[in-house]
Scaffold this motif. Structure first.
Motif, PDB file in Angstrom:
ATOM      1  N   PRO A 132       0.809  -1.224   0.000  1.00 52.85           N
ATOM      2  CA  PRO A 132       0.000   0.000   0.000  1.00 52.85           C
ATOM      3  C   PRO A 132       0.843   1.274   0.000  1.00 52.85           C
ATOM      4  CG  PRO A 132      -0.093  -1.090   2.142  1.00 52.85           C
ATOM      5  CD  PRO A 132       0.655  -1.999   1.229  1.00 52.85           C
ATOM      6  N   MET A 133       0.559   2.140  -0.927  1.00 57.17           N
ATOM      7  CA  MET A 133       1.153   3.488  -0.955  1.00 57.17           C
ATOM      8  C   MET A 133       0.229   4.333  -1.819  1.00 57.17           C
ATOM      9  SD  MET A 133       4.873   4.799  -2.181  1.00 57.17           S
ATOM     10  CE  MET A 133       5.237   6.529  -2.385  1.00 57.17           C
ATOM     11  N   HIS A 134      -0.501   5.219  -1.210  1.00 61.20           N
ATOM     12  CA  HIS A 134      -1.436   6.138  -1.851  1.00 61.20           C
ATOM     13  C   HIS A 134      -2.729   5.402  -2.208  1.00 61.20           C
ATOM     14  CE1 HIS A 134       2.358   8.617  -2.935  1.00 61.20           C
ATOM     15  NE2 HIS A 134       2.125   8.577  -1.637  1.00 61.20           N
ATOM     16  N   ASP A 177      -8.290  -6.052  -7.625  1.00 60.39           N
ATOM     17  CA  ASP A 177      -7.134  -6.810  -7.119  1.00 60.39           C
ATOM     18  C   ASP A 177      -6.871  -6.513  -5.639  1.00 60.39           C
ATOM     19  OD1 ASP A 177      -6.633  -7.984  -9.498  1.00 60.39           O
ATOM     20  OD2 ASP A 177      -4.772  -6.889  -9.951  1.00 60.39           O
ATOM     21  N   ARG A 178      -7.475  -5.443  -5.123  1.00 63.82           N
ATOM     22  CA  ARG A 178      -7.182  -5.029  -3.745  1.00 63.82           C
ATOM     23  C   ARG A 178      -8.487  -4.828  -2.970  1.00 63.82           C
ATOM     24  NH1 ARG A 178      -3.264  -0.106  -5.758  1.00 63.82           N
ATOM     25  NH2 ARG A 178      -1.762  -1.410  -6.864  1.00 63.82           N
ATOM     26  N   PRO A 179      -9.215  -5.915  -2.730  1.00 57.78           N
ATOM     27  CA  PRO A 179     -10.512  -5.751  -2.061  1.00 57.78           C
ATOM     28  C   PRO A 179     -10.368  -5.059  -0.702  1.00 57.78           C
ATOM     29  CG  PRO A 179     -10.104  -8.053  -2.651  1.00 57.78           C
ATOM     30  CD  PRO A 179      -8.873  -7.309  -2.992  1.00 57.78           C
ATOM     31  N   SER A 208       4.839   2.845  -9.866  1.00 55.96           N
ATOM     32  CA  SER A 208       3.450   2.487  -9.547  1.00 55.96           C
ATOM     33  C   SER A 208       3.042   1.236 -10.314  1.00 55.96           C
ATOM     34  CB  SER A 208       2.498   3.617  -9.943  1.00 55.96           C
ATOM     35  OG  SER A 208       2.308   3.592 -11.341  1.00 55.96           O
ATOM     36  N   SER A 209       1.815   0.817 -10.051  1.00 60.92           N
ATOM     37  CA  SER A 209       1.211  -0.270 -10.815  1.00 60.92           C
ATOM     38  C   SER A 209       0.470   0.333 -12.015  1.00 60.92           C
ATOM     39  CB  SER A 209       0.218  -1.020  -9.920  1.00 60.92           C
ATOM     40  OG  SER A 209      -0.924  -0.192  -9.716  1.00 60.92           O
ATOM     41  N   LYS A 210      -0.166  -0.536 -12.802  1.00 61.18           N
ATOM     42  CA  LYS A 210      -0.957  -0.055 -13.951  1.00 61.18           C
ATOM     43  C   LYS A 210      -2.299   0.513 -13.524  1.00 61.18           C
ATOM     44  CE  LYS A 210       0.732  -3.609 -17.039  1.00 61.18           C
ATOM     45  NZ  LYS A 210       0.331  -4.696 -17.930  1.00 61.18           N
TER      46      LYS A 210
HETATM   47  N1  NVA Z   1       0.978   2.794  -5.260  1.00 59.31           N
HETATM   48  C1  NVA Z   1      -0.299   2.618  -5.862  1.00 59.31           C
HETATM   49  C2  NVA Z   1      -0.960   3.935  -6.118  1.00 59.31           C
HETATM   50  C3  NVA Z   1      -0.386   4.837  -7.096  1.00 59.31           C
HETATM   51  C4  NVA Z   1      -1.163   6.102  -7.264  1.00 59.31           C
HETATM   52  C5  NVA Z   1      -0.170   1.797  -7.124  1.00 59.31           C
HETATM   53  O1  NVA Z   1       0.944   1.599  -7.590  1.00 59.31           O
HETATM   54  O2  NVA Z   1      -1.157   1.324  -7.646  1.00 59.31           O
END
Ligand code: NVA
Length: 386
Positions: A265-267, A285-287, A318-320
């Motif tokens: 978790p970040m943001h 993916d993140r319930p 970040s992720s997609k």
């Molecule tokens: N760290 C999260 C949030 C980015 C805004 C991510 O990579 O999905």
């Protein structure tokens, strides 16, 4: 009621007359949620963005796919050509926002390549001023600088001081949350992270790279719905930071801590993005572990469709799921990606008009439209939506 308190603040402001000065009738900063009609926004800058040094907290927050990139380029600027493309995209985004009737403000251009040393730590570079959402948050007429948790972001507020002084002079309340020292005690240097399995296990155990030595938080771990503020304990936001904000806001607000099935978790805004009164885009993916609470509120939770960005495109930070990191211009208009067709369809189904821009290269720096912006003024008052 909520509107009562806003009106009181306005009246008090208007009453404070200094002899010889014309009282300012307008409030420069006013935003209570993520969807009221947007009037003024700060849009970040890709200019001069630097790759942070590969420290414990950076390792814990980045995909292992990019660790070699960080080891090699940490402490130097991000690739020039890529930043040039990001700049063009962000300029276009600003033009589109202006076209939609929004006033666009920008942070100062800063040289992030200067190294710095405090009594507690040193850093070869500062990160950037690309993501105002991470560092600035607005509660009513108050604009707050978040303390941050990455050493490369300690001095990030400097890029926003011209704007903050201007808003302050025009009547806004300006707060800087206490800066952490960011000495070694803030980080768990033994944080055992080598694989995705480690990430899942540690997150489940509630273990993160930041300790509880002192409060820290990034503003982007909070999301606002009037009197209700939602937050996650993340790699950069600790319990002390959440408690600091809860006490600062006082009894007018309820700060709810949410948890998600998220290995890193970040943001919160690519996990749980509140886009309307009682309307949330959730990351499948993140319930969220507190869905029952939202059912009780009578809120509608819409699952975001899978992002479509190619695996070849670099997303260094970040992720997609930036596909769901959208900015509401009002309840009926959303600023979203031109290339993410499934989520465009989702908005159409919801009866929300899409305003589309391609910021794929800007995404590489770790943010979508919500991250790249801080809404300074939205037309609306403090209300409860539950
Ligand atoms: N760290 C999260 C949030 C980015 C805004 C991510 O990579 O999905």
């Amino acid at each position: 009621t909520g509107s009562g308190s806003v009106l009181t603040a306005r009246t008090q402001h208007a009453k404070r007359v200094v002899p010889g000065e014309i009282p300012q009738p307008s409030i420069p900063v006013n935003s209570h949620n993520e969807w009221d009609p947007l009037e003024e926004v700060i849009v970040g800058r890709p200019d001069g963005a630097c790759v942070p040094q590969f420290t414990t907290e950076v390792k814990a927050n980045t995909n292992e796919k990019y660790w070699d990139f960080y080891k090699k380029y940490g402490g130097t600027p991000f690739p020039d050509k890529h930043i040039e493309k990001a700049k063009q995209e962000v300029e276009e985004m600003c033009n589109v926002l202006r076209h939609e009737g929004v006033i666009v403000r920008r942070p100062d251009v800063i040289n992030w390549e200067k190294d710095y040393k405090t009594p507690d730590f040193s850093s070869p570079v500062g990160l950037y001023s690309a993501m105002p959402r991470d560092i600035l948050i607005v509660f009513g007429n108050e604009i707050m600088e978040a303390p941050m948790a990455w050493r490369s972001r300690f001095f990030e507020y400097r890029a926003y001081r011209s704007l903050l002084k201007e808003y302050f002079k025009a009547g806004a309340k300006w707060t800087a949350a206490p800066k952490p020292l960011m000495g070694d005690e803030l980080y768990d240097n033994t944080y055992p992270i080598e694989s995705i399995e480690d990430r899942h296990r540690l997150a489940k155990e509630g273990r993160f790279v930041t300790t509880e030595f002192e409060p820290c938080f990034d503003a982007a771990d909070f999301i606002r719905a009037g009197r209700d503020i939602f937050v996650q304990r993340s790699q950069v936001t600790n319990h002390l930071g959440i408690e600091w904000l809860r006490r600062h806001l006082g009894p007018e607000y309820r700060v709810h801590e949410l948890t998600f099935h998220d290995p890193n978790p970040m943001h919160i805004d690519a996990t749980f993005n509140i886009i309307g009164p009682g309307l949330v885009i959730a990351n499948p993916d993140r319930p969220c572990n507190q869905l029952k609470m939202f059912e009780k509120f009578g809120w509608k939770i819409v699952q975001a469709p899978k992002p479509t960005l190619s695996d070849d495109h670099p997303l260094w930070m970040s992720s997609k799921w930036l596909s769901m990191n959208v900015l509401m211009l009002d309840e009926d208009r959303v600023l979203c990606s031109k290339v993410e067709k499934p989520i465009i369809k989702m908005f159409e189904k919801l009866g929300i008009k899409t305003v589309q821009v391609d910021i794929t290269h800007a995404n590489s720096l770790g943010g979508g439209f919500h991250c790249w912006t801080t809404d300074v003024r939205r037309r609306g008052e403090l209300q409860s939506y539950i």
